[in-house]
Write an enzyme that holds these catalytic residues in place. Structure first.
Site, PDB file in Angstrom:
ATOM      1  N   HIS A   1       0.803  -1.054  -0.090  1.00 15.69           N
ATOM      2  CA  HIS A   1      -0.007  -0.130   0.088  1.00 15.69           C
ATOM      3  C   HIS A   1       0.771   1.162   0.103  1.00 15.69           C
ATOM      4  O   HIS A   1       0.426   2.473   0.247  1.00 15.69           O
ATOM      5  CB  HIS A   1      -0.985   0.107   1.243  1.00 15.69           C
TER       6      HIS A   1
ATOM      7  N   ILE B   1       1.046   6.992   0.491  1.00 13.15           N
ATOM      8  CA  ILE B   1       0.662   5.717   1.245  1.00 13.15           C
ATOM      9  C   ILE B   1      -1.084   5.840   1.075  1.00 13.15           C
ATOM     10  O   ILE B   1      -1.830   6.845   1.022  1.00 13.15           O
ATOM     11  CB  ILE B   1       0.635   6.101   2.885  1.00 13.15           C
ATOM     12  N   CYS B   2      -1.518   4.725   0.754  1.00 14.23           N
ATOM     13  CA  CYS B   2      -3.001   4.238   0.219  1.00 14.23           C
ATOM     14  C   CYS B   2      -3.555   3.805   1.605  1.00 14.23           C
ATOM     15  O   CYS B   2      -3.420   2.462   2.069  1.00 14.23           O
ATOM     16  CB  CYS B   2      -3.076   3.109  -0.557  1.00 14.23           C
ATOM     17  N   LEU B   3      -4.045   4.651   2.316  1.00 12.63           N
ATOM     18  CA  LEU B   3      -4.650   4.682   3.667  1.00 12.63           C
ATOM     19  C   LEU B   3      -5.803   5.324   3.847  1.00 12.63           C
ATOM     20  O   LEU B   3      -5.717   6.666   3.945  1.00 12.63           O
ATOM     21  CB  LEU B   3      -3.755   4.410   4.985  1.00 12.63           C
TER      22      LEU B   3
END
Ligand SMILES: [Zn+2]
Ligand SMILES: [Zn+2]
Lengths: 161, 358
Positions: free
Chosen positions: A91, A98-100
């Site tokens: 991620h 950041i893929c969050l």
């Protein structure tokens, strides 16, 4: 890539600055486990050292997070990226984005730098493979002009990494 | 044997007659009940900060063997206060062993919740205590969301509400700004939806005042300057009324002369009985130890709470590191005076439009 968004950003509002000062004091008293705030006189940009949790793929590794706060923090989410080299994670893109979801759509003003850090560490800790997201190259190319991850329309990966 | 059963049945009826619709009887014998408990001082719903549903299940040996008591659900109570509530009720049950105690246990719960009827800890938005300790910030009144009982400073939650409404407008644009769509927000802590009516008691004061102030051409210098002056004063007056009612009802809340009273503020009650006195002490003194524990669990929990919760565990544990619960202002001015001082003359709030946002 990391500084261009900073140039266009506005100074912190009084409310944002009060809240951040409060967070900073509380961080100093009680930092989240595994994190170290690198002290500067810049309240609007925090650089935070992350230590990979023991027993995980990132044990004994150290990374740096850069947190930039918008004018209307905490109504708006902070921009959080890894400074290079970003950890290898499904991620986390090689440009540090950041893929969050809590950093974008799911942000809530009751969250703090601490809680964000803990979420990121937990995301790292739950990883079972050290690899880049599948669309890494395409995404990073698209971000060449210094686009902030907050301008990305994220499509969130599965929870389970 | 039948006589015993009859006696217990009458007890259940007694609970029903006292608690009415708040009492759900799951079994008549041996009795199993769910009772919704609200603080005695909660006649005005905006002044109610806690509530709980307790489950009481007795065995055939009841009352020689005290019933099991559990917390089915609760609002406005953190882990510490939940535990305290339950422990105190169980203590009471042991004390009353072999007496009829169903009504007494519920009354004990009411008593405890009445004492706990105040928000605890810090405002989740600005991280300053909900009930300020220093006199300078005492103009920050708090409120709770009616839907989930999470508490915020009034101006903090209104700022969030205003932000959400503005954001929605910019997103939707002029294309489909449907009036039919009801405005909605979500609680910053639990994300539960709330509507304008949840903020009504504060919002109405705002809109009535904002029309006045805009004609005077006053502009707030910072987007934080909400809710001072008249609206604040208004609420203070309402609070005085509530205080009076509470005093008349049972004298549970008796302000000390040197306390600064804020709207919605909880005043440590004068202890009414010896047993409840000790429980009260427990409530306040256990705190430091519990915090140390909660800290550890928080960082462990972090591994599980990756994405789904807006809760900020670390903030919670830090936030509670200073003494709270008891409010001891050294200020010796009377209530009326302090109310007047808290109002800064000439300062008005307006709703801030976040026009700077694209
Ligand atoms: Zn606040
Ligand atoms: Zn809530």
């Amino acid at each position: 890539m990391t500084s261009s968004s900073a140039t266009s950003r506005k100074a912190l509002s009084k409310i944002a600055s009060n809240r951040l000062q409060k967070e900073l004091v509380e961080w100093q008293v009680n930092p989240p486990v595994g994190f170290k705030h690198k002290v500067t006189d810049n309240l609007q940009r925090w650089v935070i050292e992350v230590n990979g949790a023991p027993g995980t793929l990132y044990a004994n590794e150290t990374y740096q997070l850069q947190v930039d706060f918008p004018e209307h923090y905490p109504m708006e989410a902070p921009q959080v990226i890894f400074l290079p080299p970003a950890p290898l994670h499904p991620h986390i893109y090689s440009n540090g984005h950041i893929c969050l979801d809590i950093l974008y759509d799911s942000w809530s003003p009751a969250m703090t730098v601490s809680s964000v850090c803990i979420s990121i560490l937990s995301m790292l800790s739950s990883s079972t493979v050290k690899q880049r997201p599948e669309d890494n190259d395409r995404y990073v190319k698209n971000c060449r002009n210094g686009r902030s991850p907050k301008e990305t329309r994220w499509w969130f990966h599965d929870d389970k990494v | 044997m039948a006589g015993h059963e009859e006696e217990v049945a009458m007890e259940v009826e007694a609970v029903q007659s006292v608690y009415g619709g708040d009492c759900v009887v799951l079994d008549r014998y041996p009795p199993r009940l769910h009772v919704r408990i609200v603080p005695r001082t909660a006649d005005v719903s905006s002044q109610q900060f806690v509530e709980a549903v307790i489950g009481i299940s007795a065995g055939p040996q009841y009352p020689d063997v005290p019933p099991c008591v559990e917390l089915i659900e609760s609002k406005g109570l953190d882990d510490r206060r939940q535990k305290c509530l339950l422990d105190c009720i169980l203590d009471k049950a042991r004390q009353l062993s072999s007496c009829s105690m169903l009504v007494a246990l519920c009354e004990e719960a009411v008593e405890l919740l009445s004492k706990m009827n105040h928000p605890e800890g810090d405002c989740p938005m600005c991280l300053f205590p909900l009930v300020p300790e220093d006199t300078e910030r005492r103009d920050l009144a708090f409120m709770k969301l009616m839907s989930c009982f999470h508490c915020f400073h009034s101006d903090c939650i209104i700022r969030w509400w205003t932000w959400l409404q503005n954001e929605k407008q910019t997103k939707v644009g002029e294309v489909e700004n449907e009036k039919g769509l009801e405005s909605q927000g979500n609680c910053p802590v639990c994300r539960k939806g709330f509507q304008a009516k949840d903020l009504e008691h504060v919002l109405t004061l705002i809109s009535s005042y904002s029309s006045k102030s805009s004609s005077e051409g006053d502009v707030a210098e910072e987007n934080g300057e909400l809710l001072q002056s008249d609206s604040e004063n208004n609420r203070r007056q309402r609070f005085e009324t509530i205080m009076k009612v509470q005093e008349e009802n049972n004298g549970l809340i008796e302000p000390k002369k040197d306390l600064v009273v804020l709207p919605g503020m909880y005043i440590t009650p004068t202890i009414t009985s010896s047993t409840s006195g000790t429980t009260n002490d427990n409530m306040e003194q256990q705190q430091p130890r519990d915090e140390a524990v909660s800290l550890e669990t928080d960082s462990c929990n972090a591994l599980n709470q990756q994405k789904d919760k807006a809760v900020a565990p670390v903030r919670n544990s830090i936030g509670s590191s200073k003494p709270r619960g008891t409010i001891e202002h050294r200020n010796s001015s009377t209530r009326k005076n302090s109310a007047r001082n808290a109002r800064k003359p000439g300062k008005h709030w307006v709703r801030k439009d976040y026009t700077s946002r694209v």
